[in-house]
Design an enzyme around this catalytic site. Structure first.
Site, short mmCIF file in Angstrom:
data_model
loop_
_atom_site.label_atom_id
_atom_site.label_comp_id
_atom_site.label_asym_id
_atom_site.label_seq_id
_atom_site.Cartn_x
_atom_site.Cartn_y
_atom_site.Cartn_z
N GLY C 209 0.83 -1.19 0.00
CA GLY C 209 0.00 0.00 0.00
C GLY C 209 0.87 1.25 0.00
O GLY C 209 2.07 1.18 0.27
N CYS C 210 0.25 2.38 -0.32
CA CYS C 210 1.02 3.61 -0.43
C CYS C 210 1.51 4.07 0.95
O CYS C 210 2.69 4.35 1.14
CB CYS C 210 0.18 4.70 -1.11
N TYR C 211 0.58 4.13 1.92
CA TYR C 211 1.01 4.52 3.27
C TYR C 211 2.09 3.57 3.79
O TYR C 211 3.14 4.02 4.26
CB TYR C 211 -0.18 4.54 4.24
N THR C 213 4.25 1.82 2.28
CA THR C 213 5.53 2.04 1.61
C THR C 213 6.25 3.23 2.22
O THR C 213 7.43 3.15 2.58
CB THR C 213 5.29 2.29 0.10
N SER C 214 5.53 4.34 2.35
CA SER C 214 6.18 5.56 2.85
C SER C 214 6.61 5.43 4.31
O SER C 214 7.51 6.13 4.76
CB SER C 214 5.23 6.75 2.70
#
Lengths: 406, 406, 406, 406
Positions: C209-211, C213-214
């Site tokens: 997921g994007c969150y 990953t960051s």
């Protein structure tokens, strides 16, 4: 592989993006050196051996040494972005008077991964290591700088300084006499799709303004084919605010721009003479246009909504067919299917110009819409397209970025 | 103080905002009841004693009981926002079919501090406690609902259903027959500054569309005074996206709208017949306009850039003077000083229309620019302005919000 | 040149962008066929002769045949954008149930210049012409579809369906039982820089997921090195709205998003178990984080501001050095110079993750900031990075887009 | 009606907006003059006879003569917007050094309908016609100007110059010694809901910063009631860009701000000492907070997301109940219903502060969210609220604007 040449690199190796070869001027193969047939005179550029075992060597492959003058503005940054993936052009000189001594990453942190020369003041620039120049300086200054450049350099100038053939018109609109009228004579106006043949042989190309690009691309073929009247051409243009550059101005603050629009330069925008010059060139008499630019709350993007009267007996379909004929083999200019409205969203970050033509409610009139990204086809992208041509590369080399959406 | 009346409240007590009285229709004082001379028939509204020792009592002072039909859309919310500070109008009924049972604070959390009736389905609405209605329903539905309302109600309808006098034209543009042609005959088109006298006596006002408001305000006086040609009126209009309402549509998602623009309804937008009706009314023959609306990446705001040919011998100054004469005593329509460009930023959240006229480069032509907030002067604000007039209040009552900038 | 192989194409020809070779898994040369050493089993892909005299041939060079499932959403469009310039991957199948029968240009007009297969319903998809799949379908549906795919396909799944190793946790957070637990066991979690070795051998990669990953990119190395406490990890995350997809929802309308921000999923966002799984994996005990996502008025971009307590005796410099060691050879993860703040602007449209670490005012605490483009490194870019690895290509192939700024 | 007094105007006539009287300090009736009990000393203000037959007279009703210093910035403009509908305050002096000689309409065209005095340089200001002053000048300059003002003036200072009681702290954070320490002693910190009683008697009020307002309003009652730990208070704050003012800075250009976010002043923002001063005041020992502000791509609006540890045994419900008790009678501070997330959209253009408290995933922790409009409750609105109190008017006078949404 020491005998590698530009041409072999380019045509045998698939080193460029898919479809990059469209409309490519042919290049002749040499040996150890590249000789590009389309370059006027004897522009023989050095090549290097190609060792591609790692990325570093890839870089050394970039044999055309580019000087970027005025690298700290938005068009300069855009040149860097585009060249990052250009297989043959490598930046060897960057100037930015107020940012001299700084790296690209400190001036434009989005380019931090680019390993580029430190910026120097233009007066300190060493051009001995440069084959071609993108000049992204303000008008006025530009003439002076270009005047002093080595004559061996190929130059694409993104300022307005060499766009108007008539230097008295330059003086009228820019409020100062032109100081390099000889260079003006030499300069070729670089609306790529219209002047491709002249650009091939040019040493100095005056890259068109963003508004003029979006307006001339649809209008020039229609006027040339006598399909529209010269009178009452009404252009309502809309631009994103990046066109105003990176200078700190109250008017361009986020709080002053977001969530609102307005017209500016209602009666006298400096792109007017450039537009009228381009249209008049293909008309049988002087064309005077109504041109009203509007500032949009968006960073990039430009739309020209153009209201025209068709010539007697001409139909919308005639206009459509003419544009189709003019652009069907073009890589970057796309006539959309009938009824489909061009949107700036669909060109953001790319070199495309989308256009279409619509019937008006008022009989005999038509509405033409064209959109570009003002920083790409309207500036740095077209500049690169031009330099590709000037140096004999396929003109789409390094330019096949698809638009960024959403 | 039990004998207090609307008129005495209004004119003796300073209970409204500064300058609210401009252009006010005169009201006659009564005793215990308010008799407003300008209301057609005998609209006698109940008043209540005024006990102002605390805020609660202030509320009871609001003697006109308002029904708000379609309260869950943006124009409905805007009516609530405006009425929050209206000294005489209090909302006693709110309908919203899909939000029935909900409070205003749950549907529009920005209005959480408003103590208002729970929303009901329109079929469950009790109009016995209502004096006047703002109808913010979709076209089509609107006719049916209004047809069924008690005849004693004053109605301002914000839909398109009663704007076109010719019901066959309605059918043509909206794709369905008009089912309340008798009501259509009764309806008064509510472009306030143009039709103020008729509005005074109206029971049903068809509130103008946003585009037609921004276009007719400058053009009607100029056409009426024979200062511009009927032919080749070209209108390039730009609107914020709130005009599209709160319905969930892919096309209006943030990711689809932000940072880009496009034209829509290029050849056939439903506001066209309304615009042409208004202009033809004051012309000596049918006026056909070119009208191209554009969607802007902003929530509120609308600009019409109008390109016209002046009548023979007419100058820009003639146009300017005419507009000056037409609007110099108006509260909400402002002709700016010569050369100043109207900006949507400068009307956001307010009921103002700013306009100006500029010379075109093409001799004999002029450019007219007008801006409004599409949700205020283009919808709910003008609706309130109209109801104020219909009920004999100063028309600026509750409307003197200054624009929100930045 | 019929003996050309992937490897020779890739390593001898400079056909990829500058620097693309970093971190490349080595591939073995074959003859007529490509045998990629890093691919588990015997993934032998067909190659074609390379005739590069024009652009069309360039296209035929793309020997890996890609199926794109769910092509009508934003992550699907982003895959298309990225592959447009990928020298080896060509799309041969596109599915989109609700847009079946449409072209990419009608669903996403910004991709109009791409010559791609017509979209089909996934049930009608023919996988015989496909080597690898990007799956951009919604969670739930995804398991079912992937379950039915030929086992020979390499798959990168962008949904959440295979991210949580513990299927009971999947059921808890997604409200439905997992129907493909066996596939779940096979799936490799595709946080590229952390799990590169496992990805090389994976057939099915669950793209993060994007969150997550960051958040994991900076935290995993710090937790692994015991530099920060497991307790009280507080993550205040901010995302652009494109993460919510293209579905028509009132909440994501321009008028509801522009010019405002808000927290959502304050206590229970579905990315929480994925984040905690990743952190717990490298910790000595279960890590529970505080995670509050915020919706920003921007299309793309994501920032995680992470507040941590350092382990006893640990300094900011220790954190900085650890991140430096972890990522100094990475192409896409960049630790900025000390004191420089990562900005989402500087990764827009690119696959980069920028990060940095700052001292807090409260002694013993640190603030970590990381930014990505949620649609690229947070979705489609990382997916491509993963497939490159799975197929033995340099992982940066087709991914060296510089950020689009301004 | 010559005997009209402020109090009778205010309490008998309904001349203010609905509900304006909440929390109003009582005023004593006088005769011909107004004597406001809550004003320290003998602030006797002149009244005028009330003739309300037209708008002009309405204006003469505004008996408190306001000087607005620094009228060309955003907070100055916001004061003008708010006072436009204030029944008692009229602007008689406006200063703006760089815009001296200009009208409000030329500096802020959205205020063109306001009939206000021409701007003068502050050195040329005549205070003989002024009763109270809003000072919207930059820090540093402010001390000097206020030092020179007549002692009879009531002053609300919107700068940071008088917010820090400890002048050495001022020097530390602002890099210059405080030159008016005596005035500092006199100044009352104007966080209205917390310091209302002191504000009543103040002559000089230091209006709080925007961040400190949004942070102290929820935290002060919770710390005072010993419900949260002093340690590890982590504040992740987000602000619109109007907080940076109207100065022309590259960093605040539309092209630099739109479509991206970033943290700034990560370790050292000047609002820190103000926040810590306010929290320490109600704590039993020094409170040190973690404070990280983020710049959002929006004009107005501010959210503070605050992560706290609850005191032993304390529950989320305890926090909720405490905030409920603290603010249930407040006009402008609203605790939302449980589970409802405050959004900046819902306060735009208004003086409201919305807040709520949420359980964290980490046991024992809570998340507090508060939102304001940084230019209203965070600046000019609270300033007006304070001056209303200082002069004995209901504190909501002229402040009941509902938020502008969408």
């Amino acid at each position: 592989m020491s005998a590698a040449t530009f041409s072999s690199l380019c045509f045998s190796r698939g080193c460029f993006w898919k479809d990059e070869a469209k409309n490519s001027p042919r290049v002749m193969k040499g040996s150890g050196k590249v000789k590009i047939s389309s370059i006027r005179g004897s522009a023989t550029l050095p090549t290097k051996s190609l060792q591609v075992e790692d990325g570093k060597t890839q870089k050394s492959e970039k044999q055309v040494r580019i000087g970027l003058l005025g690298a700290s503005g938005y068009t300069g940054a855009e040149i860097v972005r585009l060249l990052a993936n250009h297989p043959y052009f490598g930046i060897t000189l960057m100037t930015a008077d107020r940012k001299a001594g700084q790296s690209i990453g400190s001036v434009f942190p989005h380019l931090i991964s680019q390993d580029l020369p430190t910026m120097v003041a233009v007066k300190d620039a060493d051009f001995s290591n440069v084959d071609a120049v993108f000049c992204c300086l303000p008008h006025g200054t530009t003439q002076e700088i270009i005047k002093g450049l080595p004559k061996s350099l190929k130059i694409v100038d993104l300022s307005a300084d060499f766009r108007l053939r008539d230097v008295s018109e330059y003086e009228e609109w820019y409020g100062q006499p032109h100081i390099a009228p000889d260079l003006q004579k030499e300069a070729v106006y670089g609306l790529t799709e219209i002047s491709r043949e002249d650009i091939k042989n040019a040493r100095l190309v005056a890259n068109p303004g963003c508004y003029p690009t979006s307006i001339q691309l649809p209008l020039v073929p229609l006027i040339q084919a006598n399909l529209i009247q010269y009178r009452n051409i009404i252009i309502d243009a809309k631009s994103g605010v990046s066109g105003a550059g990176r200078g700190a101005k109250e008017a361009n603050l986020y709080s002053e721009i977001a969530e609102g629009i307005y017209s500016y330069g209602v009666t006298r925008h400096r792109h007017v003479p450039e537009i009228e010059q381009g249209l008049t060139d293909v008309a049988s008499s002087k064309v005077t246009v109504s041109f009203t630019p509007h500032l949009m709350p968006m960073i990039r993007g430009m739309q020209s909504t153009i209201y025209v009267e068709m010539a007697p007996g001409v139909t919308i379909d005639d206009l459509y067919q003419q544009l189709k004929i003019s652009y069907e083999h073009e890589e970057f200019v796309k006539l959309l299917e009938k009824g489909v409205v061009p949107r700036t969203h669909n060109v953001r970050g790319s070199n495309y110009c989308l256009m279409n033509v619509f019937p008006d409610r008022i009989p005999g009139r038509a509405i033409i819409i064209s959109v570009i990204d003002n920083l790409v086809k309207g500036a740095s992208g077209q500049a690169l397209q031009n330099l590709n041509i000037m140096l004999g590369f396929p003109e789409n080399t390094g330019l096949l970025y698809q638009p960024l959406f959403p």
